[in-house]
Design an enzyme around this catalytic site. Structure first.
Site, PDB file in Angstrom:
ATOM      1  N   GLY A  36     -21.796 -37.654-142.434  1.00 16.39           N
ATOM      2  CA  GLY A  36     -22.559 -38.158-143.571  1.00 16.39           C
ATOM      3  C   GLY A  36     -24.020 -38.387-143.264  1.00 16.39           C
ATOM      4  N   ASP A  57     -20.730 -32.434-132.260  1.00 13.45           N
ATOM      5  CA  ASP A  57     -19.635 -32.946-133.089  1.00 13.45           C
ATOM      6  C   ASP A  57     -18.362 -32.176-132.754  1.00 13.45           C
ATOM      7  OD1 ASP A  57     -17.877 -33.764-135.265  1.00 13.45           O
ATOM      8  OD2 ASP A  57     -19.688 -34.486-136.256  1.00 13.45           O
ATOM      9  N   ASN A  65     -14.688 -35.138-146.811  1.00 16.40           N
ATOM     10  CA  ASN A  65     -16.093 -35.219-146.391  1.00 16.40           C
ATOM     11  C   ASN A  65     -17.055 -34.745-147.471  1.00 16.40           C
ATOM     12  OD1 ASN A  65     -15.127 -33.766-143.208  1.00 16.40           O
ATOM     13  ND2 ASN A  65     -15.111 -35.912-143.788  1.00 16.40           N
ATOM     14  N   LEU A  66     -16.562 -33.929-148.414  1.00 17.45           N
ATOM     15  CA  LEU A  66     -17.457 -33.117-149.236  1.00 17.45           C
ATOM     16  C   LEU A  66     -18.311 -33.909-150.224  1.00 17.45           C
ATOM     17  CD1 LEU A  66     -15.147 -30.041-149.938  1.00 17.45           C
ATOM     18  CD2 LEU A  66     -16.778 -30.396-148.076  1.00 17.45           C
ATOM     19  N   ARG A  68     -20.131 -36.386-149.629  1.00 14.67           N
ATOM     20  CA  ARG A  68     -21.320 -36.949-148.986  1.00 14.67           C
ATOM     21  C   ARG A  68     -21.929 -36.038-147.925  1.00 14.67           C
ATOM     22  NH1 ARG A  68     -16.774 -38.830-146.809  1.00 14.67           N
ATOM     23  NH2 ARG A  68     -16.604 -39.190-144.571  1.00 14.67           N
ATOM     24  N   LYS A  81     -17.316 -28.580-137.496  1.00 17.68           N
ATOM     25  CA  LYS A  81     -18.521 -29.103-138.139  1.00 17.68           C
ATOM     26  C   LYS A  81     -19.780 -28.599-137.441  1.00 17.68           C
ATOM     27  CE  LYS A  81     -17.015 -33.365-140.377  1.00 17.68           C
ATOM     28  NZ  LYS A  81     -17.161 -34.823-140.456  1.00 17.68           N
ATOM     29  N   ASP A 125     -20.219 -42.967-136.060  1.00 19.99           N
ATOM     30  CA  ASP A 125     -19.673 -44.183-136.666  1.00 19.99           C
ATOM     31  C   ASP A 125     -18.781 -44.928-135.684  1.00 19.99           C
ATOM     32  OD1 ASP A 125     -17.469 -42.549-136.572  1.00 19.99           O
ATOM     33  OD2 ASP A 125     -17.067 -42.550-138.723  1.00 19.99           O
ATOM     34  N   CYS A 183     -15.802 -45.200-142.723  1.00 16.61           N
ATOM     35  CA  CYS A 183     -15.770 -44.773-144.132  1.00 16.61           C
ATOM     36  C   CYS A 183     -14.346 -44.544-144.624  1.00 16.61           C
ATOM     37  CB  CYS A 183     -16.580 -43.487-144.295  1.00 16.61           C
ATOM     38  SG  CYS A 183     -18.321 -43.674-143.948  1.00 16.61           S
ATOM     39  N   CYS A 319      -4.759 -40.136-128.402  1.00 16.01           N
ATOM     40  CA  CYS A 319      -4.887 -40.449-129.825  1.00 16.01           C
ATOM     41  C   CYS A 319      -4.904 -39.124-130.579  1.00 16.01           C
ATOM     42  CB  CYS A 319      -6.146 -41.267-130.102  1.00 16.01           C
ATOM     43  SG  CYS A 319      -7.690 -40.389-129.772  1.00 16.01           S
TER      44      CYS A 319
END
Length: 355
Positions: A36, A57, A65-66, A68, A81, A125, A183, A319
């Site tokens: 974002g 990334d 995601n689209l 923003r 990405k 983030d 987010c 994870c």
């Protein structure tokens, strides 16, 4: 002499001119995160003619995601990405140079990634990654342009600029795994990261050009819902600067350790007697990975759980993508555990190897 008409409107500005435009073309800027915040940063830097841009990334484009992340379209879903962002900004400006790193920014790859860059833009983030970016930037003595967003609000600052305050000066690190909602958990107004990312790009251009007042030692707080802004001054903390330099120097000089496990090495470790395998995902996340020595301890609970473990105990973490397990690994190592590993690219890297 710059003959390209692309930049003529900004070159008319006496603060920029041909000399300033050449500074932009020569600049080397690393953007960590192509989400974002990263999308508007990349769009604006490329359009302005910043000549050398790095994109970091390890994620893929998702339909959520689209609303923003305006570099991407529906046909990009499932694609890298970093690779997709590279194509998009080269369509905007094919004359710039773009380097991509389709991986998450970690202590293991930081030295390799940041080596050639003069400015780092934090578009992540993840709190742990921000401290990592800060420490590397402090040690390299280069600026870090920061922003973060939450629902309808955001904040921007510039750290490590001309020996100014650092991220740690504003946010002293808490040795805790408490998670700040992202987010996906708390939601975000789609235009907000685009506004804050544009603020970040503006600071980058000012730093390169040497114009205006840079947000060093100042935190800009933006409330989109009420259209209010506030600037808070904060001081330099020499102790926090020193801590960042020490950490960053160790990261930049570290020898590669085999903390990041490949899928093959991960399966081999999981079969070894006495190894504890910890799934740090939330309880509802899939696919499930079962085993006699596998326990599911969400990241936010690992701090308490780790108090029960022997610090010489060999531990394997995993994870979904490797980001949370990297955070968990960093925490355990800082806490004195000596035999900690994690599945470098997460359970998603196992593809069809688990049922």
């Amino acid at each position: 002499m710059i003959k390209n008409k692309r930049y003529i409107r900004q070159m008319i500005l006496p603060e920029i001119g041909e000399t300033g435009q050449q500074k932009l073309l020569d600049a080397r800027v690393l953007v960590i995160g192509a989400g974002g915040l990263g999308c508007p940063v990349l769009q604006n830097l490329a359009s302005a003619g910043v000549g050398n841009i790095g994109i970091v990334d390890g994620d893929v484009v998702d339909e959520t995601n689209l609303h923003r992340q305006l570099l991407y379209t529906l046909k990009d879903c499932g694609n890298s990405k970093a690779e997709t962002a590279e194509k998009a900004i080269l369509e905007l400006n094919p004359e710039i140079n773009v380097s991509i790193f389709s991986e998450f920014f970690t202590a293991q790859n930081a030295s390799k990634i940041v080596e050639e860059y003069q400015i780092i833009v934090d578009c992540t983030d993840a709190i742990a990654v921000r401290y990592l970016i800060n420490d590397v930037a402090v040690a390299k003595r280069i600026p870090m342009v920061y922003a973060s967003i939450h629902k309808f609000e955001g904040q921007v600052s510039v750290f490590n600029y001309k020996n100014g305050p650092s991220y740690r000066c504003l946010f002293p690190e808490q040795e805790s795994l408490s998670i700040v909602p992202n987010c996906a958990e708390s939601g975000v107004l789609g235009v907000l990261p685009n506004t804050l990312g544009t603020f970040q790009a503006t600071e980058v251009l000012k730093i390169i050009l040497g114009i205006g007042t840079v947000l060093s030692g100042k935190l800009l707080i933006y409330d989109a819902l009420n259209f209010q802004t506030q600037i808070i001054d904060f001081p330099k903390n020499p102790r926090m600067i020193e801590k960042g330099i020490i950490n960053g120097t160790q990261i930049l000089n570290r020898k590669k350790r085999n903390e990041d496990l490949t899928p093959e090495a991960f399966f081999e470790k999981c079969e070894q007697q006495g190894v504890i395998v910890i799934d740090v995902r939330e309880l509802e996340e899939t696919p499930e990975f079962k085993g006699e020595n596998v326990v599911r301890i969400p990241l936010g609970q690992l701090e308490e759980y780790s108090k029960k473990l022997n610090k010489n105990q060999e531990i394997v973490l995993f994870c979904q993508t490797g980001m949370r397990s990297q955070t968990a690994l960093n925490y355990l190592v800082k806490s004195g555990f000596v035999g900690v590993f994690h599945l470098g690219k997460g359970i998603e890297s196992l593809e069809n190897q688990i049922q």
